[in-house]
Design a protein around this motif. Structure first.
Motif, PDB file in Angstrom:
ATOM      1  N   GLY A  34      37.800  54.907  42.100  1.00 59.06           N
ATOM      2  CA  GLY A  34      38.671  54.163  41.694  1.00 59.06           C
ATOM      3  C   GLY A  34      38.237  52.639  42.028  1.00 59.06           C
ATOM      4  N   TRP A  35      36.958  52.626  42.750  1.00 58.07           N
ATOM      5  CA  TRP A  35      36.165  51.341  43.142  1.00 58.07           C
ATOM      6  C   TRP A  35      35.775  50.592  42.027  1.00 58.07           C
ATOM      7  N   ILE A  36      35.392  51.186  40.957  1.00 55.44           N
ATOM      8  CA  ILE A  36      34.914  50.706  39.645  1.00 55.44           C
ATOM      9  C   ILE A  36      35.631  51.372  38.548  1.00 55.44           C
ATOM     10  N   ALA A  37      35.770  50.335  37.555  1.00 57.31           N
ATOM     11  CA  ALA A  37      36.299  51.259  36.232  1.00 57.31           C
ATOM     12  C   ALA A  37      35.899  50.581  35.038  1.00 57.31           C
ATOM     13  N   LYS A  38      36.245  50.877  33.882  1.00 55.50           N
ATOM     14  CA  LYS A  38      35.976  50.332  32.602  1.00 55.50           C
ATOM     15  C   LYS A  38      37.248  49.880  31.856  1.00 55.50           C
ATOM     16  N   GLU A  39      37.137  48.850  31.093  1.00 49.03           N
ATOM     17  CA  GLU A  39      38.383  48.774  30.209  1.00 49.03           C
ATOM     18  C   GLU A  39      38.708  49.529  29.254  1.00 49.03           C
ATOM     19  N   ASN A  40      37.421  50.026  28.698  1.00 51.85           N
ATOM     20  CA  ASN A  40      37.353  51.230  27.743  1.00 51.85           C
ATOM     21  C   ASN A  40      36.606  52.157  28.178  1.00 51.85           C
ATOM     22  N   PRO A  41      36.657  53.573  27.933  1.00 49.94           N
ATOM     23  CA  PRO A  41      35.735  54.414  28.271  1.00 49.94           C
ATOM     24  C   PRO A  41      34.312  54.232  27.443  1.00 49.94           C
ATOM     25  N   ALA A  42      34.633  53.660  26.461  1.00 53.26           N
ATOM     26  CA  ALA A  42      33.201  53.478  25.685  1.00 53.26           C
ATOM     27  C   ALA A  42      32.328  52.223  25.968  1.00 53.26           C
ATOM     28  N   ASP A  43      32.999  51.464  26.994  1.00 56.89           N
ATOM     29  CA  ASP A  43      32.291  50.350  27.438  1.00 56.89           C
ATOM     30  C   ASP A  43      30.963  50.705  28.480  1.00 56.89           C
ATOM     31  N   LYS A  44      30.243  49.900  28.118  1.00 57.55           N
ATOM     32  CA  LYS A  44      28.734  50.184  28.905  1.00 57.55           C
ATOM     33  C   LYS A  44      28.996  49.636  30.456  1.00 57.55           C
ATOM     34  N   HIS A  45      29.732  48.638  30.484  1.00 60.15           N
ATOM     35  CA  HIS A  45      29.777  47.947  31.922  1.00 60.15           C
ATOM     36  C   HIS A  45      31.225  48.350  32.728  1.00 60.15           C
ATOM     37  N   PHE A  46      30.993  48.556  33.949  1.00 63.57           N
ATOM     38  CA  PHE A  46      32.019  48.568  34.959  1.00 63.57           C
ATOM     39  C   PHE A  46      32.536  47.101  35.350  1.00 63.57           C
ATOM     40  N   TYR A  47      33.829  47.092  36.036  1.00 61.50           N
ATOM     41  CA  TYR A  47      34.226  45.907  36.902  1.00 61.50           C
ATOM     42  C   TYR A  47      34.454  46.607  38.103  1.00 61.50           C
ATOM     43  N   ILE A  48      34.691  45.741  39.163  1.00 64.70           N
ATOM     44  CA  ILE A  48      35.219  46.176  40.588  1.00 64.70           C
ATOM     45  C   ILE A  48      36.499  46.011  40.548  1.00 64.70           C
ATOM     46  N   THR A  49      37.272  46.915  40.847  1.00 65.36           N
ATOM     47  CA  THR A  49      38.836  46.904  41.024  1.00 65.36           C
ATOM     48  C   THR A  49      38.987  46.113  42.271  1.00 65.36           C
ATOM     49  N   GLU A  50      40.449  45.752  42.302  1.00 60.73           N
ATOM     50  CA  GLU A  50      40.981  45.531  43.623  1.00 60.73           C
ATOM     51  C   GLU A  50      40.667  46.405  44.861  1.00 60.73           C
ATOM     52  N   ILE A  51      40.956  47.698  44.816  1.00 62.53           N
ATOM     53  CA  ILE A  51      40.470  48.523  45.888  1.00 62.53           C
ATOM     54  C   ILE A  51      39.243  48.673  46.221  1.00 62.53           C
ATOM     55  N   GLY A  52      38.271  48.478  45.088  1.00 64.33           N
ATOM     56  CA  GLY A  52      36.752  48.220  45.238  1.00 64.33           C
ATOM     57  C   GLY A  52      36.427  47.274  46.037  1.00 64.33           C
ATOM     58  N   ILE A  53      37.062  46.053  45.850  1.00 65.59           N
ATOM     59  CA  ILE A  53      36.747  44.783  46.643  1.00 65.59           C
ATOM     60  C   ILE A  53      36.825  45.237  47.967  1.00 65.59           C
ATOM     61  N   ILE A  54      38.091  45.768  48.321  1.00 59.05           N
ATOM     62  CA  ILE A  54      38.444  46.095  49.696  1.00 59.05           C
ATOM     63  C   ILE A  54      37.350  47.125  50.397  1.00 59.05           C
ATOM     64  N   GLU A  55      37.359  48.077  49.631  1.00 64.32           N
ATOM     65  CA  GLU A  55      36.316  49.301  50.243  1.00 64.32           C
ATOM     66  C   GLU A  55      34.757  49.010  50.278  1.00 64.32           C
ATOM     67  N   PHE A  56      34.327  48.054  49.281  1.00 63.09           N
ATOM     68  CA  PHE A  56      33.009  47.456  49.541  1.00 63.09           C
ATOM     69  C   PHE A  56      32.848  46.484  50.628  1.00 63.09           C
ATOM     70  N   GLY A  57      33.906  45.831  50.885  1.00 60.52           N
ATOM     71  CA  GLY A  57      33.918  44.909  52.167  1.00 60.52           C
ATOM     72  C   GLY A  57      33.878  45.688  53.119  1.00 60.52           C
ATOM     73  N   LYS A  58      34.585  46.995  53.366  1.00 57.61           N
ATOM     74  CA  LYS A  58      34.616  47.720  54.621  1.00 57.61           C
ATOM     75  C   LYS A  58      33.061  48.453  54.841  1.00 57.61           C
ATOM     76  N   LEU A  59      32.358  48.491  53.734  1.00 52.70           N
ATOM     77  CA  LEU A  59      31.122  48.917  53.709  1.00 52.70           C
ATOM     78  C   LEU A  59      29.993  47.728  54.312  1.00 52.70           C
ATOM     79  N   GLY A  60      30.633  46.576  54.296  1.00 49.92           N
ATOM     80  CA  GLY A  60      29.672  45.397  54.599  1.00 49.92           C
ATOM     81  C   GLY A  60      29.123  44.731  53.566  1.00 49.92           C
ATOM     82  N   ILE A  61      29.454  45.331  52.298  1.00 50.47           N
ATOM     83  CA  ILE A  61      28.784  44.651  51.001  1.00 50.47           C
ATOM     84  C   ILE A  61      29.697  43.218  50.644  1.00 50.47           C
TER      85      ILE A  61
END
Length: 71
Positions: A34-61
């Protein structure tokens, strides 16, 4: 001891993105967590979710390195 792999590496950098099998596995894992998601399953691009922002931050990203248009 030689640490060089004898097979082709499963990751590559392509236009500033991680490609290959490693890139695929990372994308699948981040989506499953759940760190990244798509608005629509057919979308090509993902967005970073709120939990993703936290978890990527924990990784030092530092997500501030990503421009808004990259999302």
């Amino acid at each position: 001891m030689n640490n060089k792999p004898t097979k082709v590496k499963p990751a590559k950098i392509c236009y500033e993105h991680i490609g290959g099998k490693l890139g695929q596995l990372l994308a699948i894992t981040f989506a499953e967590k759940g760190w990244i998601a798509k608005e629509n399953p057919a979308d090509k691009h993902f967005y970073i979710t709120e939990i993703g922002i936290i978890e990527f931050g924990k990784l030092g990203i530092d997500l501030s390195e990503i421009k808004l248009e990259d999302f």
